[in-house]
Design a protein around this motif. Structure first.
Motif, PDB file in Angstrom:
ATOM      1  N   PRO A  60       0.836  -1.110  -0.086  1.00  0.00           N
ATOM      2  CA  PRO A  60       0.044  -0.206  -0.116  1.00  0.00           C
ATOM      3  C   PRO A  60       0.693   1.222   0.127  1.00  0.00           C
ATOM      4  N   ALA A  61       2.175   1.320   0.583  1.00  0.00           N
ATOM      5  CA  ALA A  61       2.902   2.388   0.659  1.00  0.00           C
ATOM      6  C   ALA A  61       3.501   2.769  -0.781  1.00  0.00           C
ATOM      7  N   SER A  62       3.359   1.624  -1.794  1.00  0.00           N
ATOM      8  CA  SER A  62       3.639   1.969  -3.079  1.00  0.00           C
ATOM      9  C   SER A  62       2.693   2.969  -3.560  1.00  0.00           C
ATOM     10  N   ASP A  63       1.518   2.936  -3.578  1.00  0.00           N
ATOM     11  CA  ASP A  63       0.771   3.819  -4.077  1.00  0.00           C
ATOM     12  C   ASP A  63       0.700   5.185  -3.374  1.00  0.00           C
ATOM     13  N   VAL A  64       1.024   5.151  -1.909  1.00  0.00           N
ATOM     14  CA  VAL A  64       1.535   6.423  -1.432  1.00  0.00           C
ATOM     15  C   VAL A  64       2.467   7.040  -1.946  1.00  0.00           C
ATOM     16  N   TYR A  65       3.766   6.554  -2.409  1.00  0.00           N
ATOM     17  CA  TYR A  65       4.593   7.122  -3.106  1.00  0.00           C
ATOM     18  C   TYR A  65       4.166   7.677  -4.273  1.00  0.00           C
ATOM     19  N   ALA A  66       3.356   6.925  -5.190  1.00  0.00           N
ATOM     20  CA  ALA A  66       2.771   7.674  -6.450  1.00  0.00           C
ATOM     21  C   ALA A  66       1.977   8.551  -6.236  1.00  0.00           C
ATOM     22  N   ALA A  67       1.168   8.651  -5.185  1.00  0.00           N
ATOM     23  CA  ALA A  67       0.199   9.783  -5.037  1.00  0.00           C
ATOM     24  C   ALA A  67       0.996  10.927  -4.405  1.00  0.00           C
ATOM     25  N   GLY A  68       2.160  10.730  -3.838  1.00  0.00           N
ATOM     26  CA  GLY A  68       3.248  11.705  -3.448  1.00  0.00           C
ATOM     27  C   GLY A  68       3.940  12.721  -4.580  1.00  0.00           C
ATOM     28  N   MET A  69       4.321  11.470  -5.621  1.00  0.00           N
ATOM     29  CA  MET A  69       4.556  12.049  -6.933  1.00  0.00           C
ATOM     30  C   MET A  69       3.750  13.002  -7.665  1.00  0.00           C
ATOM     31  N   VAL A  91       3.996  21.177   3.798  1.00  0.00           N
ATOM     32  CA  VAL A  91       4.233  20.146   2.730  1.00  0.00           C
ATOM     33  C   VAL A  91       5.374  19.705   2.190  1.00  0.00           C
ATOM     34  N   ALA A  92       6.562  20.559   2.757  1.00  0.00           N
ATOM     35  CA  ALA A  92       7.746  19.728   2.550  1.00  0.00           C
ATOM     36  C   ALA A  92       7.842  18.416   3.378  1.00  0.00           C
ATOM     37  N   ALA A  93       7.131  18.243   4.668  1.00  0.00           N
ATOM     38  CA  ALA A  93       7.086  17.250   5.444  1.00  0.00           C
ATOM     39  C   ALA A  93       6.495  16.101   4.874  1.00  0.00           C
ATOM     40  N   LEU A  94       5.265  16.613   4.259  1.00  0.00           N
ATOM     41  CA  LEU A  94       4.303  15.481   3.637  1.00  0.00           C
ATOM     42  C   LEU A  94       4.969  14.785   2.331  1.00  0.00           C
ATOM     43  N   LEU A  95       5.536  15.672   1.579  1.00  0.00           N
ATOM     44  CA  LEU A  95       6.208  15.222   0.592  1.00  0.00           C
ATOM     45  C   LEU A  95       7.522  14.352   0.747  1.00  0.00           C
ATOM     46  N   GLU A  96       7.958  14.691   1.833  1.00  0.00           N
ATOM     47  CA  GLU A  96       9.329  13.911   2.256  1.00  0.00           C
ATOM     48  C   GLU A  96       8.844  12.603   2.771  1.00  0.00           C
ATOM     49  N   GLN A  97       7.888  12.378   3.607  1.00  0.00           N
ATOM     50  CA  GLN A  97       7.377  11.200   4.208  1.00  0.00           C
ATOM     51  C   GLN A  97       6.789  10.680   3.228  1.00  0.00           C
ATOM     52  N   GLU A 112      -3.029   7.330   6.232  1.00  0.00           N
ATOM     53  CA  GLU A 112      -2.293   8.335   6.618  1.00  0.00           C
ATOM     54  C   GLU A 112      -1.768   9.345   5.754  1.00  0.00           C
ATOM     55  N   MET A 113      -1.785   9.617   4.679  1.00  0.00           N
ATOM     56  CA  MET A 113      -1.431  10.573   3.924  1.00  0.00           C
ATOM     57  C   MET A 113      -2.571  11.483   3.765  1.00  0.00           C
ATOM     58  N   LEU A 114      -3.886  10.985   3.450  1.00  0.00           N
ATOM     59  CA  LEU A 114      -4.924  11.831   3.857  1.00  0.00           C
ATOM     60  C   LEU A 114      -5.068  12.704   4.991  1.00  0.00           C
ATOM     61  N   GLU A 115      -4.943  12.050   6.217  1.00  0.00           N
ATOM     62  CA  GLU A 115      -4.796  12.706   7.425  1.00  0.00           C
ATOM     63  C   GLU A 115      -3.677  13.712   7.396  1.00  0.00           C
ATOM     64  N   ALA A 116      -2.477  13.727   6.693  1.00  0.00           N
ATOM     65  CA  ALA A 116      -1.676  14.580   6.684  1.00  0.00           C
ATOM     66  C   ALA A 116      -1.770  15.675   5.913  1.00  0.00           C
ATOM     67  N   LEU A 117      -2.588  15.483   4.642  1.00  0.00           N
ATOM     68  CA  LEU A 117      -3.065  16.430   3.749  1.00  0.00           C
ATOM     69  C   LEU A 117      -4.277  17.310   4.715  1.00  0.00           C
ATOM     70  N   ARG A 118      -5.036  16.615   5.322  1.00  0.00           N
ATOM     71  CA  ARG A 118      -6.178  17.496   6.139  1.00  0.00           C
ATOM     72  C   ARG A 118      -5.547  18.477   7.130  1.00  0.00           C
ATOM     73  N   PRO A 121      -2.422  23.777   6.548  1.00  0.00           N
ATOM     74  CA  PRO A 121      -3.479  24.936   6.551  1.00  0.00           C
ATOM     75  C   PRO A 121      -4.012  25.152   5.038  1.00  0.00           C
ATOM     76  N   SER A 122      -5.315  25.714   4.977  1.00  0.00           N
ATOM     77  CA  SER A 122      -5.914  25.903   3.790  1.00  0.00           C
ATOM     78  C   SER A 122      -5.184  26.849   2.886  1.00  0.00           C
ATOM     79  N   ASP A 123      -4.420  27.819   3.425  1.00  0.00           N
ATOM     80  CA  ASP A 123      -3.760  28.713   2.578  1.00  0.00           C
ATOM     81  C   ASP A 123      -2.197  28.042   2.324  1.00  0.00           C
ATOM     82  N   THR A 124      -1.999  26.952   2.446  1.00  0.00           N
ATOM     83  CA  THR A 124      -0.733  26.353   1.963  1.00  0.00           C
ATOM     84  C   THR A 124      -0.463  25.993   0.640  1.00  0.00           C
ATOM     85  N   LEU A 125      -1.822  25.714  -0.029  1.00  0.00           N
ATOM     86  CA  LEU A 125      -1.940  24.859  -1.163  1.00  0.00           C
ATOM     87  C   LEU A 125      -2.240  26.304  -2.073  1.00  0.00           C
ATOM     88  N   PRO A 126      -1.877  26.251  -3.420  1.00  0.00           N
ATOM     89  CA  PRO A 126      -2.315  27.141  -4.366  1.00  0.00           C
ATOM     90  C   PRO A 126      -3.635  27.166  -4.351  1.00  0.00           C
TER      91      PRO A 126
END
Length: 181
Positions: A60-69, A91-97, A112-118, A121-126
């Motif tokens: 399952p972590a393989s799919d997380v890697y692809a989602a991170g890419m 954002v850097a921490a999420l991408l690194e993980q 875990e990735m969804l929880e990190a995305l949530r 902060p809303s102003d983090t993403l464009p």
């Protein structure tokens, strides 16, 4: 992430996730496509594939890697290492993980990735740009036309006119937040 989480709970690993396999329906729902195709692939993979996919040992972590890419490409416009964009903060921490080359220390699940995305902060993403309506193809024009020059009904009437902006072929209900199936 919810579609991947749903699949992972059922023991299914996509293993071939890429932007071309993520679709947005006309209703605004996100669909992950080609699970069967991805499961039948042998080794190799794409630039979005985790190292363990290339070795033939997906998790399952393989799919997380692809989602991170994919997330990196969405934010930077390029894959990691191809541009000058440097993420910062959460954002850097999420991408690194999510892009950790070691499957043992990478985010282990789509949940875990969804929880990190949530947690971002809303102003983090464009800001999201409005999605343009796709151009109508000649085929769609033929299928949705009401009458031709001679007053004959076009093929669109055979499909139905309940929703003129709806899909020409209905493959079932869209994924809903309470029913991620």
């Amino acid at each position: 992430c919810r579609a991947l989480e749903h699949a992972h709970r059922r023991g299914v690993i996509h293993g071939g996730l890429s932007p071309g396999r993520i679709m947005l329906t006309r209703q605004g729902y996100v669909k992950v496509m080609d699970f069967v195709l991805a499961r039948t692939m042998t080794g190799g993979g794409s630039e979005y594939s985790a190292p363990e996919i290339k070795r033939g040992a997906p998790t399952p972590a393989s799919d997380v890697y692809a989602a991170g890419m994919i997330l990196h490409e969405m934010l930077a416009g390029t894959l990691p290492g191809e541009g000058s964009w440097e993420p910062a903060g959460l954002v850097a921490a999420l991408l690194e993980q999510s892009l950790d080359l070691d499957v043992r220390t990478r985010l282990a699940s789509a949940r875990e990735m969804l929880e990190a995305l949530r947690r971002l902060p809303s102003d983090t993403l464009p800001p999201r740009a409005p999605t343009p309506k796709p151009a109508t193809t000649d085929h769609e024009e033929l299928l949705t036309a009401e009458h031709n020059e001679e007053g004959l009904l076009a093929a669109g009437d055979a499909v139905g006119d309940d929703d003129p902006d709806g899909p020409l072929i209905d493959h079932g209900p869209p994924t809903h937040p309470t029913n991620p199936g």
